[in-house]
Design a protein around this motif. Structure first.
Motif, short mmCIF file in Angstrom:
data_model
loop_
_atom_site.label_atom_id
_atom_site.label_comp_id
_atom_site.label_asym_id
_atom_site.label_seq_id
_atom_site.Cartn_x
_atom_site.Cartn_y
_atom_site.Cartn_z
N VAL A 250 -8.15 2.83 8.79
CA VAL A 250 -6.81 3.34 9.07
C VAL A 250 -5.76 2.53 8.32
O VAL A 250 -4.83 3.10 7.72
CB VAL A 250 -6.54 3.33 10.59
CG1 VAL A 250 -5.05 3.53 10.87
CG2 VAL A 250 -7.36 4.40 11.28
N VAL A 251 -5.89 1.23 8.32
CA VAL A 251 -4.92 0.37 7.63
C VAL A 251 -4.97 0.61 6.12
O VAL A 251 -3.93 0.70 5.45
CB VAL A 251 -5.20 -1.11 7.95
CG1 VAL A 251 -4.35 -2.02 7.04
CG2 VAL A 251 -4.89 -1.39 9.41
N GLN A 252 -6.16 0.75 5.58
CA GLN A 252 -6.30 0.92 4.13
C GLN A 252 -5.79 2.27 3.65
O GLN A 252 -5.32 2.39 2.51
CB GLN A 252 -7.77 0.75 3.74
CG GLN A 252 -8.27 -0.68 3.87
CD GLN A 252 -9.75 -0.80 3.59
OE1 GLN A 252 -10.47 0.19 3.54
NE2 GLN A 252 -10.23 -2.03 3.38
N THR A 253 -5.84 3.30 4.51
CA THR A 253 -5.43 4.64 4.08
C THR A 253 -4.02 5.01 4.55
O THR A 253 -3.55 6.11 4.27
CB THR A 253 -6.41 5.69 4.63
OG1 THR A 253 -6.45 5.61 6.06
CG2 THR A 253 -7.80 5.46 4.07
N ILE A 264 2.14 1.41 7.98
CA ILE A 264 2.03 0.35 8.97
C ILE A 264 1.76 -1.01 8.33
O ILE A 264 1.74 -2.02 9.02
CB ILE A 264 0.91 0.66 9.98
CG1 ILE A 264 -0.45 0.79 9.27
CG2 ILE A 264 1.21 1.90 10.78
CD1 ILE A 264 -1.62 0.94 10.22
N VAL A 265 1.57 -1.02 7.00
CA VAL A 265 1.35 -2.28 6.29
C VAL A 265 2.67 -2.71 5.65
O VAL A 265 3.27 -1.94 4.90
CB VAL A 265 0.26 -2.14 5.21
CG1 VAL A 265 0.06 -3.45 4.48
CG2 VAL A 265 -1.04 -1.68 5.85
N PRO A 266 3.16 -3.89 5.94
CA PRO A 266 4.44 -4.32 5.35
C PRO A 266 4.32 -4.46 3.83
O PRO A 266 3.25 -4.79 3.30
CB PRO A 266 4.69 -5.67 6.02
CG PRO A 266 3.34 -6.14 6.48
CD PRO A 266 2.59 -4.91 6.82
N SER A 267 5.41 -4.20 3.17
CA SER A 267 5.41 -4.34 1.71
C SER A 267 5.30 -5.80 1.33
O SER A 267 5.79 -6.68 2.04
CB SER A 267 6.70 -3.75 1.13
OG SER A 267 7.83 -4.41 1.67
N ALA A 268 4.64 -6.06 0.22
CA ALA A 268 4.44 -7.44 -0.25
C ALA A 268 4.72 -7.49 -1.74
O ALA A 268 3.80 -7.47 -2.57
CB ALA A 268 3.03 -7.91 0.06
N PRO A 269 6.00 -7.50 -2.12
CA PRO A 269 6.35 -7.51 -3.55
C PRO A 269 5.75 -8.72 -4.27
O PRO A 269 5.80 -9.85 -3.78
CB PRO A 269 7.88 -7.59 -3.53
CG PRO A 269 8.28 -7.09 -2.16
CD PRO A 269 7.19 -7.51 -1.25
N GLY A 270 5.16 -8.45 -5.40
CA GLY A 270 4.60 -9.53 -6.20
C GLY A 270 3.23 -9.99 -5.76
O GLY A 270 2.65 -10.89 -6.37
N LYS A 278 -6.42 -8.70 1.50
CA LYS A 278 -6.53 -9.61 2.66
C LYS A 278 -5.54 -9.22 3.74
O LYS A 278 -5.85 -9.28 4.95
CB LYS A 278 -6.29 -11.05 2.22
CG LYS A 278 -6.50 -12.06 3.36
CD LYS A 278 -6.31 -13.48 2.88
CE LYS A 278 -6.62 -14.48 3.99
NZ LYS A 278 -5.84 -14.25 5.21
N LEU A 279 -4.34 -8.81 3.34
CA LEU A 279 -3.34 -8.37 4.30
C LEU A 279 -3.85 -7.17 5.09
O LEU A 279 -3.72 -7.10 6.33
CB LEU A 279 -2.04 -8.03 3.58
CG LEU A 279 -0.86 -7.57 4.46
CD1 LEU A 279 -0.43 -8.69 5.39
CD2 LEU A 279 0.31 -7.14 3.59
N HIS A 280 -4.44 -6.22 4.39
CA HIS A 280 -5.00 -5.04 5.05
C HIS A 280 -6.13 -5.43 6.02
O HIS A 280 -6.20 -4.93 7.14
CB HIS A 280 -5.56 -4.08 4.00
CG HIS A 280 -4.49 -3.34 3.26
ND1 HIS A 280 -4.75 -2.24 2.46
CD2 HIS A 280 -3.15 -3.52 3.18
CE1 HIS A 280 -3.63 -1.79 1.93
NE2 HIS A 280 -2.65 -2.57 2.35
N ASP A 281 -6.98 -6.32 5.55
CA ASP A 281 -8.12 -6.75 6.37
C ASP A 281 -7.65 -7.47 7.63
O ASP A 281 -8.16 -7.21 8.73
CB ASP A 281 -9.03 -7.65 5.54
CG ASP A 281 -10.37 -7.89 6.22
OD1 ASP A 281 -11.00 -6.90 6.63
OD2 ASP A 281 -10.76 -9.06 6.35
N ASP A 282 -6.68 -8.38 7.47
CA ASP A 282 -6.16 -9.13 8.63
C ASP A 282 -5.51 -8.19 9.64
O ASP A 282 -5.72 -8.32 10.86
CB ASP A 282 -5.15 -10.18 8.18
CG ASP A 282 -5.81 -11.33 7.43
OD1 ASP A 282 -7.05 -11.46 7.53
OD2 ASP A 282 -5.09 -12.09 6.74
N LEU A 283 -4.71 -7.25 9.15
CA LEU A 283 -4.04 -6.32 10.04
C LEU A 283 -5.04 -5.41 10.74
O LEU A 283 -4.92 -5.13 11.95
CB LEU A 283 -3.02 -5.48 9.27
CG LEU A 283 -2.20 -4.49 10.10
CD1 LEU A 283 -1.44 -5.21 11.22
CD2 LEU A 283 -1.23 -3.70 9.22
#
Length: 414
Positions: A250-253, A264-270, A278-283
């Motif tokens: 769900v997080v990845q898609t 639902i995943v916060p933006s991470a510029p750069g 890793k951000l997706h996996d942690d969330l």
């Protein structure tokens, strides 16, 4: 009629209903004075012993109803007579507990028999069934299991009131209901003081060990073992892995129909692709943990109930066949599995605390929690596997449950 007069009259009626000596009346109907035979008690246990099981069940039901009915009808009757009852007395629970207390005291000290009454188990059970259904259900299950295992009605009653008070205190709720449960349990215990003396001396009477008891023990053992293995196996090997895989997907898609088409995943510029992954996996793990976490107390409670039933029933058979050790092995496996459930519950709490500590504002506390979390989480998983393996072995041994028994007759006072 005013509220100050209505409620005392309803409570007096509750006492008069509770004081109806059904056991004594049934005994007189059959030509027996229960005060002069058996244990000298007019309760359902002595009725069943003196007059037979069907009359004991009849008296239990009648005594149960004379505790339940006053509690169930007191508020509707009060509102019917006077509209200012609740504002005057504060809450419906006060009226119900008053009715329960007077019905209970009526059974203990009936005016019709010069205040010589029973021990209050059935009448108190009826009142509590209406006041506190969940603690009542726990107490009823405790009574049934203890009576079947120990064959002692008095011990079952004492265990039931102890569980009743413990569960009511644990779940909380109305203070007056809790007070009634605790004080009522103490009164029942006091009324059983002669039984306690016989229990200590080892002279307390027992119910017979017949075919019905043995069949019920077998059913309880097999059902509890099957539920234990099935529930624990499904949660550990099917439900939990599926939840974690689902949230990861769900997080990845996201955004998708599973997230109401919202990101639902916060933006991470750069951020690098590895960092984003890793951000997706942690969330995904965090969300899955949030879904699974509330299940754990119920999951361990279910296991603990199954463990108690399996252990108690296995205990009754541990010395059944001296020529083989399989019945003793069943008991030892149940004991180890029960201890592993208790340890697993404690370790689960440790893992939950460490999970929160990983995000502590203090970097030192967070770092230490991260290092310990992986170890304790692995221990928790390993212990779950041990528990399931032991429970599975117990279920396999259920194919060799004892088949022979002796039909023992009850003796002594109740």
């Amino acid at each position: 009629m005013t509220a100050s007069l209505t409620v005392p009259l309803l409570w007096l009626m509750s006492y008069l209903v509770g004081a109806l000596p059904f056991g004594y009346l049934v005994g007189r109907w059959k030509g027996v004075d229960l005060f002069k035979i058996g244990s000298g008690n007019i309760g359902a246990t002595n009725v069943g012993r003196v007059l037979g099981r069907k009359f004991g069940i009849l008296v239990f039901v009648l005594d149960f109803l004379k505790g339940a009915i006053p509690v169930a009808v007191v508020v509707p009757l009060a509102n019917l007579v006077s509209s200012d009852v609740l504002p005057t007395f504060g809450s419906a629970d006060v009226l119900r507990v008053g009715a329960a207390a007077f019905a209970f005291l009526g059974h203990l000290f009936p005016v019709y028999l010069r205040f010589r009454g029973g021990k209050g188990v059935a009448t108190g059970a009826g009142a509590v069934a209406v006041l506190a259904p969940v603690p009542f259900a726990a107490a009823l299950a405790t009574w049934l299991l203890t009576a079947l295992v120990s064959r002692m009605v008095s011990l079952a009653s004492l265990a039931a009131v102890a569980v009743l008070s413990a569960v009511q205190l644990l779940i909380g709720g109305s203070a007056v209901v809790t007070g009634f449960c605790v004080l009522g349990s103490l009164l029942v215990a006091v009324r059983h003081r002669s039984n306690v003396g016989r229990l200590i001396r080892g002279t307390e009477s027992q119910i017979g060990d017949g075919l019905m008891r043995q069949n019920l023990l077998r059913v309880l053992h097999v059902v509890a073992a099957g539920l234990w293995v099935g529930g624990a196996g499904f949660f550990n090997f099917v439900a939990a892995p599926s939840i974690f895989d689902t949230f990861k997907g769900v997080v990845q898609t996201a955004p998708s129909d599973r997230t109401a088409n919202m990101a639902i995943v916060p933006s991470a510029p750069g951020a690098t692709p590895e960092q984003i992954a890793k951000l997706h996996d942690d969330l995904g793990r965090a969300l899955a943990g949030a879904a699974v976490g509330p299940i754990f107390p119920k999951y361990f409670a279910m296991q603990l109930v199954c463990a108690v039933v399996v252990l108690a029933t296995a205990w009754t058979w541990r010395n059944t066949d001296p020529t083989t050790n399989k019945h003793r092995l069943r008991f030892l496996l149940a004991l180890m599995a029960s201890l592993s459930v208790a340890a697993g519950w404690w370790i689960s709490d440790v893992v939950s605390r460490l999970r929160l500590a990983r995000f502590d504002p203090s970097s030192e506390i967070a770092k230490a929690a991260i290092e310990q979390f992986a170890t304790w989480h692995l221990v928790s998983l390993g212990l779950s596997f041990v528990t399931i393996s032991l429970a599975f072995a117990i279920l396999v041994l259920a194919a060799w449950l004892p088949q022979k028994f002796e039909d023992e007759k009850a003796s002594g006072p109740a």
